[in-house]
Design an enzyme around this catalytic site. Sequence first.
Site, PDB file in Angstrom:
ATOM      1  N   GLU A 156     -60.224  -2.024 -55.542  1.00  0.00           N
ATOM      2  CA  GLU A 156     -59.621  -2.841 -56.599  1.00  0.00           C
ATOM      3  C   GLU A 156     -60.784  -3.457 -57.363  1.00  0.00           C
ATOM      4  O   GLU A 156     -61.393  -4.427 -56.911  1.00  0.00           O
ATOM      5  CB  GLU A 156     -58.736  -3.938 -55.983  1.00  0.00           C
ATOM      6  CG  GLU A 156     -57.500  -3.414 -55.273  1.00  0.00           C
ATOM      7  CD  GLU A 156     -56.398  -2.975 -56.236  1.00  0.00           C
ATOM      8  OE1 GLU A 156     -56.403  -3.389 -57.408  1.00  0.00           O
ATOM      9  OE2 GLU A 156     -55.520  -2.210 -55.812  1.00  0.00           O
ATOM     10  N   CYS A 190     -59.657 -10.991 -62.754  1.00  0.00           N
ATOM     11  CA  CYS A 190     -60.002  -9.580 -62.976  1.00  0.00           C
ATOM     12  C   CYS A 190     -59.184  -8.962 -64.096  1.00  0.00           C
ATOM     13  O   CYS A 190     -59.663  -8.091 -64.808  1.00  0.00           O
ATOM     14  CB  CYS A 190     -59.812  -8.789 -61.692  1.00  0.00           C
ATOM     15  SG  CYS A 190     -58.157  -8.931 -61.019  1.00  0.00           S
TER      16      CYS A 190
HETATM   17  P1  NAD Z   1     -68.750  -8.379 -55.835  1.00  0.00           P
HETATM   18  O1  NAD Z   1     -68.565  -6.904 -55.948  1.00  0.00           O
HETATM   19  O2  NAD Z   1     -70.083  -8.929 -56.173  1.00  0.00           O
HETATM   20  O3  NAD Z   1     -68.427  -8.859 -54.342  1.00  0.00           O
HETATM   21  C1  NAD Z   1     -67.230  -8.521 -53.667  1.00  0.00           C
HETATM   22  C2  NAD Z   1     -67.490  -8.543 -52.164  1.00  0.00           C
HETATM   23  O4  NAD Z   1     -68.482  -7.589 -51.848  1.00  0.00           O
HETATM   24  C3  NAD Z   1     -68.001  -9.894 -51.647  1.00  0.00           C
HETATM   25  O5  NAD Z   1     -67.325 -10.182 -50.449  1.00  0.00           O
HETATM   26  C4  NAD Z   1     -69.479  -9.638 -51.411  1.00  0.00           C
HETATM   27  O6  NAD Z   1     -69.952 -10.370 -50.308  1.00  0.00           O
HETATM   28  C5  NAD Z   1     -69.523  -8.177 -51.103  1.00  0.00           C
HETATM   29  N1  NAD Z   1     -70.788  -7.517 -51.451  1.00  0.00           N
HETATM   30  C6  NAD Z   1     -71.620  -7.780 -52.480  1.00  0.00           C
HETATM   31  N2  NAD Z   1     -72.695  -6.955 -52.476  1.00  0.00           N
HETATM   32  C7  NAD Z   1     -72.494  -6.128 -51.413  1.00  0.00           C
HETATM   33  C8  NAD Z   1     -73.248  -5.048 -50.866  1.00  0.00           C
HETATM   34  N3  NAD Z   1     -74.403  -4.639 -51.400  1.00  0.00           N
HETATM   35  N4  NAD Z   1     -72.758  -4.423 -49.774  1.00  0.00           N
HETATM   36  C9  NAD Z   1     -71.602  -4.809 -49.205  1.00  0.00           C
HETATM   37  N5  NAD Z   1     -70.859  -5.836 -49.674  1.00  0.00           N
HETATM   38  C10 NAD Z   1     -71.298  -6.491 -50.762  1.00  0.00           C
HETATM   39  O7  NAD Z   1     -67.594  -9.018 -56.711  1.00  0.00           O
HETATM   40  P2  NAD Z   1     -67.347 -10.551 -57.007  1.00  0.00           P
HETATM   41  O8  NAD Z   1     -68.437 -11.062 -57.899  1.00  0.00           O
HETATM   42  O9  NAD Z   1     -67.046 -11.283 -55.762  1.00  0.00           O
HETATM   43  O10 NAD Z   1     -65.973 -10.468 -57.834  1.00  0.00           O
HETATM   44  C11 NAD Z   1     -65.948 -10.202 -59.191  1.00  0.00           C
HETATM   45  C12 NAD Z   1     -65.586  -8.767 -59.489  1.00  0.00           C
HETATM   46  O11 NAD Z   1     -64.423  -8.411 -58.767  1.00  0.00           O
HETATM   47  C13 NAD Z   1     -65.229  -8.551 -60.954  1.00  0.00           C
HETATM   48  O12 NAD Z   1     -65.722  -7.305 -61.382  1.00  0.00           O
HETATM   49  C14 NAD Z   1     -63.711  -8.554 -60.947  1.00  0.00           C
HETATM   50  O13 NAD Z   1     -63.132  -7.911 -62.035  1.00  0.00           O
HETATM   51  C15 NAD Z   1     -63.434  -7.874 -59.656  1.00  0.00           C
HETATM   52  N6  NAD Z   1     -62.109  -8.230 -59.167  1.00  0.00           N
HETATM   53  C16 NAD Z   1     -61.152  -7.270 -59.126  1.00  0.00           C
HETATM   54  C17 NAD Z   1     -59.873  -7.609 -58.693  1.00  0.00           C
HETATM   55  C18 NAD Z   1     -58.770  -6.596 -58.617  1.00  0.00           C
HETATM   56  O14 NAD Z   1     -57.744  -6.920 -58.047  1.00  0.00           O
HETATM   57  N7  NAD Z   1     -58.925  -5.404 -59.149  1.00  0.00           N
HETATM   58  C19 NAD Z   1     -59.590  -8.910 -58.306  1.00  0.00           C
HETATM   59  C20 NAD Z   1     -60.594  -9.853 -58.363  1.00  0.00           C
HETATM   60  C21 NAD Z   1     -61.864  -9.498 -58.781  1.00  0.00           C
END
Ligand code: NAD
Length: 404
Positions: A156, A190
């Site tokens: 997602e 998002c």
């Molecule tokens: P992110 O991808 O930075 O982090 C998401 C998760 O991944 C966190 O728990 C983080 O700890 C983990 N993570 C980060 N780097 C990692 C790595 N190298 N290896 C493994 N895990 C890792 O996203 P964010 O900044 O927390 O959220 C914002 C993004 O999420 C935006 O792009 C937003 O659009 C998207 N989002 C999508 C939805 C949806 O339902 N489609 C909902 C909310 C947010």
Amino acid sequence: SPFESYMSETGMVLSEISYAKRHLKGWMKKKRVPTPMAQFPASSFTVPEPYGSALILAPWNYPFMLALDVLAGAVAAGNCAVISPSEYAPVTAQLIRKIISDVFPENYIAVADGGVECNQELLRLPFDYIFFTGSPRVGQIVMKDAAEHMTPVTLELGGKSPCIVDKTADIKRAARRIVWGKFLNAGQTCVAPDYVLVQEEVKEPLLRKMKHYIRKMYRDEPLLNPEYPKIINEKHFNRLKKMLLEQDGEIITGGRMDADTLKIEPTLLAGLTGKSKVMQEEIFGPVLPVFAYSDLAEVIRILQKKEKPLALYLFTRNSRVKKTVISKVNFGGGCINDTIIHLSNEKLPFGGAGNSGMGAYHGKHSYETFSREKSIMEKGNWLDIPFRYPPYGKRLPLLKKLLK
Ligand code: NAD
């Protein structure tokens, strides 16, 4: 904002759980399917089975809902799960840990520490399903790691969700609904409209009305309004600040910020070239660029060249326009004449397309996401037609007739 967090977090989780409880019996039933005559006597059916152990990785925006809504589906379908809440929302992570440890034994549902390193460790383990919500960049990492164990994934993700307003739209309603959807949670949503494409003839009235509703909803001093949320942390505040400083258009309203409270005013931008950072990455904050267009075909061409967005919003009263946009542009889901609220209908699968994700959930779709259909054919023993057993003799022509 207590109202916003109940509407978009606590309330969503509670209603997802009650919905699953009300419908679970029906979802769990085995489904009979017809059997070809050649297999007579037999019956066929599918039964859903849980994947096993699911890993749920959650982001920081809506950190409660995006961990526990997903968990509701995983549990309904009969899985064990490990939830990894985002390290950027530590208080919510603690709360999730408390609720989960009060309710479930740890060998059934566990909460991991969260954070990148912990997630990297978790991703090395052979989970049976991975459900990731976050950015497309990390989504790629998750999918690569999942491939090591052939683990199926739901991703997602995010992206830049467009909002189109054509000249036939009800401008007053459009302005009010765009302002609400964009500035909810200070734009850290998002599916928030990332930018607006408005037909030239109605650009000025739309900007005027959006300015009016920003003031009406958030008052004269949004930075001092306790109902108006802050940006999650300094890193994201500075990212948005840089975006605003480097934008090459005109600020129609807003633009002020407070580094102490991490708040940024609801901001409308116009006259941008499209080259500045605001249009190069997902904004994920209370900044809304507005672009004018003259011809819908041109808008469609532009959107077709971009990554497939998670959401698209269209404000129009013209049915031909509705049909054209829906059939010609790929996107996860969206609304006609509103923003964001498609999420509130648990009967609609919620998910992205291409760069904005794969798979979908909510309501029954969550149950289906976390289970696989096991297919069974049950044969009767009272008859055993010898046709398929060797020696085959001269049966090939008949087989060819049967299998065409
Ligand atoms: P992110 O991808 O930075 O982090 C998401 C998760 O991944 C966190 O728990 C983080 O700890 C983990 N993570 C980060 N780097 C990692 C790595 N190298 N290896 C493994 N895990 C890792 O996203 P964010 O900044 O927390 O959220 C914002 C993004 O999420 C935006 O792009 C937003 O659009 C998207 N989002 C999508 C939805 C949806 O339902 N489609 C909902 C909310 C947010």
